[in-house]
Design a protein around this motif. Structure first.
Motif, mmCIF file in Angstrom:
data_model
loop_
_atom_site.group_PDB
_atom_site.id
_atom_site.type_symbol
_atom_site.label_atom_id
_atom_site.label_comp_id
_atom_site.label_asym_id
_atom_site.label_seq_id
_atom_site.Cartn_x
_atom_site.Cartn_y
_atom_site.Cartn_z
ATOM 1 N N TYR A 11 0.939 -1.207 0.149
ATOM 2 C CA TYR A 11 -0.044 -0.048 -0.037
ATOM 3 C C TYR A 11 0.977 1.253 -0.151
ATOM 4 O O TYR A 11 1.435 1.482 1.100
ATOM 5 C CB TYR A 11 -1.014 -0.040 1.330
ATOM 6 C CG TYR A 11 -1.861 -1.181 1.215
ATOM 7 C CD1 TYR A 11 -3.094 -0.949 0.347
ATOM 8 C CD2 TYR A 11 -1.763 -2.105 1.889
ATOM 9 C CE1 TYR A 11 -3.888 -2.067 0.241
ATOM 10 C CE2 TYR A 11 -2.920 -3.146 2.140
ATOM 11 C CZ TYR A 11 -3.976 -3.172 0.925
ATOM 12 O OH TYR A 11 -4.817 -4.122 0.855
ATOM 13 N N GLY A 12 1.231 1.668 -1.146
ATOM 14 C CA GLY A 12 2.137 2.760 -1.116
ATOM 15 C C GLY A 12 3.580 2.104 -0.949
ATOM 16 O O GLY A 12 3.921 1.317 -1.655
ATOM 17 N N ARG A 13 4.265 2.951 -0.156
ATOM 18 C CA ARG A 13 5.441 2.368 0.202
ATOM 19 C C ARG A 13 5.308 1.355 1.172
ATOM 20 O O ARG A 13 6.444 0.748 1.787
ATOM 21 C CB ARG A 13 6.539 3.456 0.673
ATOM 22 C CG ARG A 13 6.612 4.512 -0.375
ATOM 23 C CD ARG A 13 7.817 5.541 0.292
ATOM 24 N NE ARG A 13 8.183 6.529 -0.704
ATOM 25 C CZ ARG A 13 9.100 7.466 -0.719
ATOM 26 N NH1 ARG A 13 9.406 7.702 0.676
ATOM 27 N NH2 ARG A 13 9.418 8.589 -1.488
ATOM 28 N N ARG A 14 4.239 1.027 1.815
ATOM 29 C CA ARG A 14 4.214 0.115 2.869
ATOM 30 C C ARG A 14 4.165 -1.253 2.400
ATOM 31 O O ARG A 14 2.978 -1.407 1.778
ATOM 32 C CB ARG A 14 2.841 0.463 3.803
ATOM 33 C CG ARG A 14 2.825 -0.396 4.964
ATOM 34 C CD ARG A 14 1.829 0.104 5.952
ATOM 35 N NE ARG A 14 1.399 -0.903 7.011
ATOM 36 C CZ ARG A 14 0.324 -1.569 7.044
ATOM 37 N NH1 ARG A 14 -0.779 -1.179 6.262
ATOM 38 N NH2 ARG A 14 0.033 -2.360 8.080
ATOM 39 N N ARG A 15 4.964 -2.197 2.758
ATOM 40 C CA ARG A 15 4.964 -3.341 2.613
ATOM 41 C C ARG A 15 4.125 -4.377 3.459
ATOM 42 O O ARG A 15 4.659 -4.358 4.631
ATOM 43 C CB ARG A 15 6.492 -3.838 2.329
ATOM 44 C CG ARG A 15 6.635 -5.400 1.844
ATOM 45 C CD ARG A 15 8.008 -5.936 2.054
ATOM 46 N NE ARG A 15 8.342 -5.813 3.545
ATOM 47 C CZ ARG A 15 9.521 -6.347 3.844
ATOM 48 N NH1 ARG A 15 10.625 -6.139 3.037
ATOM 49 N NH2 ARG A 15 9.809 -5.997 5.196
ATOM 50 N N VAL A 16 3.023 -4.670 2.908
ATOM 51 C CA VAL A 16 2.286 -5.640 4.017
ATOM 52 C C VAL A 16 2.559 -6.956 3.785
ATOM 53 O O VAL A 16 2.793 -7.550 4.835
ATOM 54 C CB VAL A 16 0.712 -5.204 3.588
ATOM 55 C CG1 VAL A 16 0.096 -5.993 4.600
ATOM 56 C CG2 VAL A 16 0.629 -3.878 3.670
ATOM 57 N N LEU A 17 2.690 -7.719 2.404
ATOM 58 C CA LEU A 17 2.770 -9.090 2.437
ATOM 59 C C LEU A 17 4.287 -9.206 1.502
ATOM 60 O O LEU A 17 4.185 -8.248 0.419
ATOM 61 C CB LEU A 17 1.823 -9.861 1.763
ATOM 62 C CG LEU A 17 0.434 -9.827 2.522
ATOM 63 C CD1 LEU A 17 -0.552 -10.556 1.835
ATOM 64 C CD2 LEU A 17 0.696 -10.669 3.773
ATOM 65 N N ASP A 18 5.079 -9.938 1.847
ATOM 66 C CA ASP A 18 6.391 -9.913 1.151
ATOM 67 C C ASP A 18 6.799 -11.620 0.770
ATOM 68 O O ASP A 18 7.266 -12.264 1.696
ATOM 69 C CB ASP A 18 7.349 -9.173 2.194
ATOM 70 C CG ASP A 18 8.936 -9.360 1.455
ATOM 71 O OD1 ASP A 18 9.027 -9.203 0.236
ATOM 72 O OD2 ASP A 18 9.729 -9.248 2.149
ATOM 73 N N ALA A 19 6.456 -11.567 -0.457
ATOM 74 C CA ALA A 19 6.756 -12.890 -0.913
ATOM 75 C C ALA A 19 6.331 -14.090 -0.138
ATOM 76 O O ALA A 19 6.762 -15.030 0.069
ATOM 77 C CB ALA A 19 8.281 -13.045 -1.390
ATOM 78 N N LEU A 20 4.854 -13.957 0.656
ATOM 79 C CA LEU A 20 4.443 -15.015 1.371
ATOM 80 C C LEU A 20 3.758 -16.221 0.589
ATOM 81 O O LEU A 20 3.414 -16.336 -0.418
ATOM 82 C CB LEU A 20 2.914 -14.323 1.835
ATOM 83 C CG LEU A 20 2.169 -15.337 2.792
ATOM 84 C CD1 LEU A 20 2.698 -15.751 4.105
ATOM 85 C CD2 LEU A 20 0.687 -14.679 2.754
ATOM 86 N N THR A 21 4.599 -17.209 1.180
ATOM 87 C CA THR A 21 4.223 -18.607 0.620
ATOM 88 C C THR A 21 3.652 -19.597 1.809
ATOM 89 O O THR A 21 4.312 -19.380 2.995
ATOM 90 C CB THR A 21 5.461 -19.319 -0.058
ATOM 91 O OG1 THR A 21 5.835 -18.587 -1.099
ATOM 92 C CG2 THR A 21 5.136 -20.664 -0.350
ATOM 93 N N ALA A 22 2.410 -19.888 1.686
ATOM 94 C CA ALA A 22 1.727 -20.735 2.700
ATOM 95 C C ALA A 22 0.773 -21.585 2.341
ATOM 96 O O ALA A 22 0.327 -21.538 0.969
ATOM 97 C CB ALA A 22 1.285 -19.717 3.788
ATOM 98 N N GLU A 23 0.008 -22.539 3.196
ATOM 99 C CA GLU A 23 -0.847 -23.450 2.719
ATOM 100 C C GLU A 23 -1.864 -23.736 3.906
ATOM 101 O O GLU A 23 -1.415 -23.580 4.966
ATOM 102 C CB GLU A 23 -0.407 -24.762 2.517
ATOM 103 C CG GLU A 23 -1.415 -25.779 2.100
ATOM 104 C CD GLU A 23 -0.852 -27.019 1.348
ATOM 105 O OE1 GLU A 23 -1.521 -27.893 1.289
ATOM 106 O OE2 GLU A 23 0.435 -27.117 1.396
ATOM 107 N N VAL A 24 -3.075 -23.558 3.660
ATOM 108 C CA VAL A 24 -4.210 -23.809 4.472
ATOM 109 C C VAL A 24 -4.816 -25.097 4.020
ATOM 110 O O VAL A 24 -5.344 -25.274 2.856
ATOM 111 C CB VAL A 24 -5.315 -22.817 4.417
ATOM 112 C CG1 VAL A 24 -6.207 -22.996 5.210
ATOM 113 C CG2 VAL A 24 -4.580 -21.270 4.881
ATOM 114 N N PRO A 25 -4.454 -26.369 4.768
ATOM 115 C CA PRO A 25 -4.983 -27.540 4.643
ATOM 116 C C PRO A 25 -6.358 -27.826 4.453
ATOM 117 O O PRO A 25 -7.134 -27.283 5.066
ATOM 118 C CB PRO A 25 -4.193 -28.395 5.590
ATOM 119 C CG PRO A 25 -3.721 -27.656 6.794
ATOM 120 C CD PRO A 25 -3.747 -26.247 5.940
ATOM 121 N N ALA A 26 -6.797 -28.528 3.432
ATOM 122 C CA ALA A 26 -8.283 -28.944 3.317
ATOM 123 C C ALA A 26 -8.717 -29.766 4.698
ATOM 124 O O ALA A 26 -8.059 -30.751 4.999
ATOM 125 C CB ALA A 26 -8.463 -29.845 2.071
#
Length: 241
Positions: A11-26
């Motif tokens: 959001y502008g210069r604000r980095r909120v998520l930075d190359a997020l890699t994740a999984e939510v299992p079924a």
């Protein structure tokens, strides 16, 4: 069920998520936790299509999110504070949602019965107490038999009996194979519900894995103490299953 691959959001210069890699299992209940500003709200907005990533990919049940709204038919969303139209009743709002979704089957109102909502479901939402509106919020989230439930502080405002009813229902939904992503500041509540944990810190997945593995990793007896250990510097960075 849900995969995040190198997801970035600024959001502008604000980095909120930075190359997020994740999984939510079924078919499991995943607790989404982390300090304020860690990216939890942004992750949920991206998942619901309320915002779009600046990079990376998100997939739900193998469907890569590409702007198409169809995947959202399988999601039940329960915000912490729902902005309901004050003059409509819960039943009228449900009917409107059914028309928008072009539903051909009757909605599931069993949770309304379990809550004992009675005629409150037919009264204007603006005259209901906060706790009763939260019950309506929960009913609407489950009414269309979702495969994925996304819950933000779902028991906020519920009395102890209603909270018990709702948590029992979540356990039933998990047993039916429904995937649940839940965020809450009430960690003892997550202790009871969650079997998987996704911990965000500085826009990244600092820890993800089973709740039991997290407790073993931190040497904590409870999920509350395990999460507190992650919050205390240095942050534990590990992946377990």
């Amino acid at each position: 069920m849900i995969t995040f691959e190198a997801v970035r959001k600024h959001y502008g210069r604000r980095r909120v998520l930075d190359a997020l890699t994740a999984e939510v299992p079924a078919g499991r209940i995943t607790a989404l936790v982390g300090p304020n500003g860690s990216g939890k709200t942004t992750l949920i907005k991206l998942l619901l299509g309320l915002a779009h990533p600046d990079g990376g990919t998100i997939a739900v049940a193998g469907h890569r999110l590409d702007g198409s709204p169809e995947y959202r038919r399988d999601i039940g969303w329960m915000p912490q504070i729902a902005a309901f139209p004050a003059r409509q009743s819960g039943r009228e709002l449900l009917a409107a949602l059914s028309r928008l979704r072009r539903e051909t089957t009757e909605p599931d109102l069993s949770l309304a019965e379990d809550f004992g909502l009675g005629d409150a479901f037919d009264r204007p939402l603006g005259v209901l107490s906060g706790g009763t509106r939260q019950k309506v919020n929960a009913v609407l989230a489950l009414a269309f038999r979702p495969r994925l439930l996304v819950l933000d502080e779902p028991t906020a405002g519920l009395d102890p009996l209603a909270a018990r009813v709702f948590k029992d229902r979540l356990a039933e939904e998990r047993a039916r194979g429904v995937t649940v992503l839940i965020t809450s500041h009430v960690l003892p509540e997550l202790e009871e519900l969650a079997d998987h944990v996704l911990f965000l810190s500085d826009g990244n997945a600092a820890w993800q894995g089973s709740a039991d593995a997290l407790k073993r990793s931190t040497g904590a007896a409870t999920l509350e103490r395990a999460v507190a250990a992650l919050l205390a510097p240095p942050v534990v960075r590990a992946v377990a299953s």
